[in-house]
Design an enzyme around this catalytic site. Structure first.
Site, mmCIF file in Angstrom:
data_model
loop_
_atom_site.group_PDB
_atom_site.id
_atom_site.type_symbol
_atom_site.label_atom_id
_atom_site.label_comp_id
_atom_site.label_asym_id
_atom_site.label_seq_id
_atom_site.Cartn_x
_atom_site.Cartn_y
_atom_site.Cartn_z
ATOM 1 N N ASP A 28 9.269 0.952 12.537
ATOM 2 C CA ASP A 28 8.635 1.567 11.307
ATOM 3 C C ASP A 28 9.676 1.042 10.408
ATOM 4 O OD1 ASP A 28 7.993 2.300 8.690
ATOM 5 O OD2 ASP A 28 8.701 3.946 9.382
ATOM 6 N N ASP A 30 11.190 1.818 6.712
ATOM 7 C CA ASP A 30 11.601 2.760 5.830
ATOM 8 C C ASP A 30 11.193 4.842 6.169
ATOM 9 O OD1 ASP A 30 10.256 1.176 3.415
ATOM 10 O OD2 ASP A 30 12.338 1.264 3.119
HETATM 11 C C1 XBP Z 1 7.402 2.622 3.201
HETATM 12 C C2 XBP Z 1 6.678 2.741 1.877
HETATM 13 C C3 XBP Z 1 7.374 1.776 0.741
HETATM 14 C C4 XBP Z 1 8.764 1.958 0.190
HETATM 15 C C5 XBP Z 1 8.855 1.945 -0.555
HETATM 16 O O1 XBP Z 1 6.924 2.117 4.090
HETATM 17 O O2 XBP Z 1 5.589 3.619 1.760
HETATM 18 O O3 XBP Z 1 6.333 1.744 -0.465
HETATM 19 O O4 XBP Z 1 8.262 3.423 0.219
HETATM 20 O O5 XBP Z 1 8.881 0.616 -0.745
HETATM 21 P P1 XBP Z 1 7.677 2.178 5.648
HETATM 22 P P2 XBP Z 1 7.920 -0.960 -1.497
HETATM 23 O O6 XBP Z 1 7.802 4.308 5.956
HETATM 24 O O7 XBP Z 1 5.952 2.236 6.352
HETATM 25 O O8 XBP Z 1 8.328 1.099 5.637
HETATM 26 O O9 XBP Z 1 8.553 -0.443 -3.090
HETATM 27 O O10 XBP Z 1 8.601 -2.460 -1.328
HETATM 28 O O11 XBP Z 1 6.543 -0.357 -1.546
HETATM 29 MG MG MG Z 2 8.383 5.350 6.938
#
Ligand code: XBP
Ligand code: MG
Length: 242
Positions: A28, A30
């Protein structure tokens, strides 16, 4: 409040085995590769300001909003909860999210966001073992590029054989779509891989794709339910093996 899960010997043993002999590690982004959600939150607030809106998401509000995966979906959920007489159209939301994505890249340029502790070491060790690496994330390809080009260099995408971004599939986490697409491109079954995640949405998505999951707790998801994970760590520096 979830009591911290004591690592079971089964979970530790299975993670060790997958780390050493798994065919692929699927990361993953973020909260897992890097603690990016504070940068996302500031990018949302900067975008609201540039659009002349009086919205501002403080941490407590953002923690709730993060139950909704996807920036556009998060904006829509917040707008709908306000019961505004003139709700934002899909075009308004898309335009606002484009500004936010630009703000995210600018903020990363300005303040940077390092990889979480242990991430680089695990990536290097996995590559040295010939394991395949992949990304399965809700965020956009543009955000992945802005983050990883700064911390892994311009050729960062050579490290990850498969990269599935949220804007490439129809349903975002907790739906399994990004993980199923990653397995399809890897031509592997879930049980041959290990997913590394930080949130309950990500855990649910990977488990539905029948991929065992290692959780590294992050800032905004400390209290999520990680019962279905093989192992829950505070960071990858606690791994039983690298
Ligand atoms: C995390 C999310 C993303 C980010 C914001 O993604 O839910 O929506 O918070 O990015 P992950 P965007 O943990 O699956 O990597 O504004 O581009 O959605
Ligand atoms: Mg994440």
């Amino acid at each position: 409040m979830n009591v911290a899960l004591a690592p079971t010997s089964v979970g530790v043993g299975r993670v060790r085995s997958l780390l050493l002999r798994g065919r692929a590690l699927i990361f993953d982004v973020d909260g897992t590769l890097a603690e990016t959600e504070e940068v996302h939150r500031q990018a949302f607030n900067e975008a609201f300001a540039r659009a002349g809106m009086d919205w501002r998401w403080e941490q407590a509000v953002y923690r709730e909003l993060l139950r909704v995966a996807g920036g556009k979906e998060r904006i829509r959920a917040f707008d709908q909860a306000r019961k505004s007489p003139q709700p934002l159209s899909d075009a308004d939301i898309a335009a606002l999210h484009r500004i936010k994505t630009a703000c995210f890249a600018e903020l990363l340029e300005k303040v940077g966001c390092p990889l979480r502790p242990g991430v680089n070491a695990l990536i290097s060790a996995a590559r040295a073992r010939g394991q395949r690496l992949a990304i399965a994330t809700t965020t956009s390809r543009a955000n992945i590029d802005a983050l990883l080009s700064a911390v892994l260099g311009g050729n960062w995408s050579d490290i990850f054989e498969v990269i599935v971004a949220g804007d490439e599939v129809s349903r975002k986490k907790p739906a399994p779509d990004v993980y199923l697409e990653a397995l399809s491109r890897l031509q592997l079954s879930g049980s041959d891989c290990l997913a590394i995640e930080d949130s309950a949405n990500g855990l649910i998505a990977a488990v539905q794709a029948e991929i065992p999951v290692l959780i590294t707790r992050s800032l905004y998801f400390q209290d999520d339910d990680f019962t279905a994970a093989l192992l829950v760590l505070d960071s990858l520096t606690e791994l039983p093996v690298v």
